[in-house]
Design a protein around this motif. Structure first.
Motif, PDB file in Angstrom:
ATOM      1  N   GLN A  83       0.799  -1.225   0.000  1.00  0.00           N
ATOM      2  CA  GLN A  83       0.000   0.000   0.000  1.00  0.00           C
ATOM      3  C   GLN A  83       0.830   1.272   0.000  1.00  0.00           C
ATOM      4  N   ASN A  84       2.148   1.163   0.150  1.00  0.00           N
ATOM      5  CA  ASN A  84       3.022   2.321   0.247  1.00  0.00           C
ATOM      6  C   ASN A  84       3.637   2.624  -1.125  1.00  0.00           C
ATOM      7  N   LYS A  85       3.097   3.640  -1.801  1.00  0.00           N
ATOM      8  CA  LYS A  85       3.554   3.963  -3.161  1.00  0.00           C
ATOM      9  C   LYS A  85       5.047   4.293  -3.201  1.00  0.00           C
ATOM     10  N   ALA A  86       5.527   5.036  -2.247  1.00  0.00           N
ATOM     11  CA  ALA A  86       6.949   5.412  -2.230  1.00  0.00           C
ATOM     12  C   ALA A  86       7.827   4.180  -2.055  1.00  0.00           C
ATOM     13  N   ALA A  87       7.436   3.284  -1.166  1.00  0.00           N
ATOM     14  CA  ALA A  87       8.218   2.061  -0.932  1.00  0.00           C
ATOM     15  C   ALA A  87       8.240   1.195  -2.186  1.00  0.00           C
ATOM     16  N   VAL A  88       7.107   1.052  -2.842  1.00  0.00           N
ATOM     17  CA  VAL A  88       7.030   0.240  -4.067  1.00  0.00           C
ATOM     18  C   VAL A  88       7.929   0.840  -5.142  1.00  0.00           C
ATOM     19  N   GLN A  89       7.909   2.151  -5.297  1.00  0.00           N
ATOM     20  CA  GLN A  89       8.750   2.793  -6.306  1.00  0.00           C
ATOM     21  C   GLN A  89      10.236   2.588  -6.000  1.00  0.00           C
ATOM     22  N   LYS A  90      10.625   2.674  -4.735  1.00  0.00           N
ATOM     23  CA  LYS A  90      12.021   2.446  -4.355  1.00  0.00           C
ATOM     24  C   LYS A  90      12.425   1.003  -4.665  1.00  0.00           C
ATOM     25  N   ILE A  91      11.541   0.067  -4.359  1.00  0.00           N
ATOM     26  CA  ILE A  91      11.829  -1.348  -4.625  1.00  0.00           C
ATOM     27  C   ILE A  91      11.997  -1.572  -6.123  1.00  0.00           C
ATOM     28  N   ILE A  92      11.080  -1.025  -6.909  1.00  0.00           N
ATOM     29  CA  ILE A  92      11.134  -1.181  -8.368  1.00  0.00           C
ATOM     30  C   ILE A  92      12.430  -0.595  -8.936  1.00  0.00           C
ATOM     31  N   LYS A  93      12.883   0.508  -8.379  1.00  0.00           N
ATOM     32  CA  LYS A  93      14.070   1.195  -8.897  1.00  0.00           C
ATOM     33  C   LYS A  93      15.378   0.643  -8.347  1.00  0.00           C
ATOM     34  N   SER A  94      15.318  -0.292  -7.423  1.00  0.00           N
ATOM     35  CA  SER A  94      16.554  -0.837  -6.863  1.00  0.00           C
ATOM     36  C   SER A  94      17.321  -1.586  -7.950  1.00  0.00           C
ATOM     37  N   ASN A  95      18.644  -1.451  -7.894  1.00  0.00           N
ATOM     38  CA  ASN A  95      19.500  -2.022  -8.931  1.00  0.00           C
ATOM     39  C   ASN A  95      20.252  -3.270  -8.495  1.00  0.00           C
ATOM     40  N   THR A  96      20.273  -3.536  -7.214  1.00  0.00           N
ATOM     41  CA  THR A  96      20.987  -4.708  -6.710  1.00  0.00           C
ATOM     42  C   THR A  96      20.103  -5.444  -5.717  1.00  0.00           C
ATOM     43  N   VAL A  97      20.459  -6.668  -5.447  1.00  0.00           N
ATOM     44  CA  VAL A  97      19.718  -7.454  -4.452  1.00  0.00           C
ATOM     45  C   VAL A  97      19.816  -6.774  -3.092  1.00  0.00           C
ATOM     46  N   GLU A  98      20.989  -6.274  -2.766  1.00  0.00           N
ATOM     47  CA  GLU A  98      21.189  -5.610  -1.480  1.00  0.00           C
ATOM     48  C   GLU A  98      20.286  -4.389  -1.339  1.00  0.00           C
ATOM     49  N   GLU A  99      20.200  -3.600  -2.413  1.00  0.00           N
ATOM     50  CA  GLU A  99      19.327  -2.427  -2.423  1.00  0.00           C
ATOM     51  C   GLU A  99      17.865  -2.828  -2.247  1.00  0.00           C
ATOM     52  N   LEU A 100      17.453  -3.870  -2.953  1.00  0.00           N
ATOM     53  CA  LEU A 100      16.079  -4.357  -2.858  1.00  0.00           C
ATOM     54  C   LEU A 100      15.776  -4.793  -1.428  1.00  0.00           C
ATOM     55  N   ILE A 101      16.687  -5.525  -0.811  1.00  0.00           N
ATOM     56  CA  ILE A 101      16.489  -5.994   0.566  1.00  0.00           C
ATOM     57  C   ILE A 101      16.382  -4.799   1.513  1.00  0.00           C
ATOM     58  N   GLN A 102      17.241  -3.799   1.337  1.00  0.00           N
ATOM     59  CA  GLN A 102      17.163  -2.607   2.180  1.00  0.00           C
ATOM     60  C   GLN A 102      15.809  -1.926   2.036  1.00  0.00           C
ATOM     61  N   CYS A 103      15.330  -1.824   0.814  1.00  0.00           N
ATOM     62  CA  CYS A 103      14.017  -1.208   0.576  1.00  0.00           C
ATOM     63  C   CYS A 103      12.910  -2.014   1.234  1.00  0.00           C
ATOM     64  N   MET A 104      12.970  -3.334   1.105  1.00  0.00           N
ATOM     65  CA  MET A 104      11.956  -4.203   1.713  1.00  0.00           C
ATOM     66  C   MET A 104      11.995  -4.073   3.237  1.00  0.00           C
ATOM     67  N   GLU A 105      13.182  -4.011   3.810  1.00  0.00           N
ATOM     68  CA  GLU A 105      13.303  -3.893   5.262  1.00  0.00           C
ATOM     69  C   GLU A 105      12.819  -2.539   5.760  1.00  0.00           C
TER      70      GLU A 105
END
Length: 107
Positions: A83-105
């Motif tokens: 439900q968090n548009k900003a979080a979803v956009q950050k996850i989508i724009k992540s370029n590495t697995v580490e970045e994606l995990i940080q966004c998810m956390e």
């Protein structure tokens, strides 16, 4: 994973779309088929048409474990991200697995 895993997920999707809006879908089998609960995350370069009215760019394949008990906290956390548009956009724009995990956390 059972050999018919993809079929189980598609059967669930045939009942009702797992696209939640906000460019997110959370497909899953009808019933638990894994031993542990885990997510498989996929981000797409461009959104795809998931169903008649929703596009998806973040797919969170939900695998609920047969032996896992109360998952309310996990569902609440996942719902918060979906439900968090900003979080979803950050996850989508992540370029590495580490970045994606940080966004998810960060949720």
């Amino acid at each position: 994973m059972p050999k018919n895993y993809a079929t189980l997920v598609l059967k669930r999707e045939a009942i009702a779309s797992t696209a939640f809006g906000n460019l997110v879908a959370v497909p899953h089998p009808l019933e638990p088929v894994t031993h542990r609960t885990f997510w498989t995350i996929c981000t797409l370069v461009r959104p795809i048409q998931w169903d008649e009215d929703k596009k998806v760019q973040l797919v969170c394949l939900l695998n609920v474990g047969k032996e896992d008990g109360n998952l309310n906290a996990m569902y609440k956390y996942l719902t918060g991200i979906v439900q968090n548009k900003a979080a979803v956009q950050k996850i989508i724009k992540s370029n590495t697995v580490e970045e994606l995990i940080q966004c998810m956390e960060a949720g």
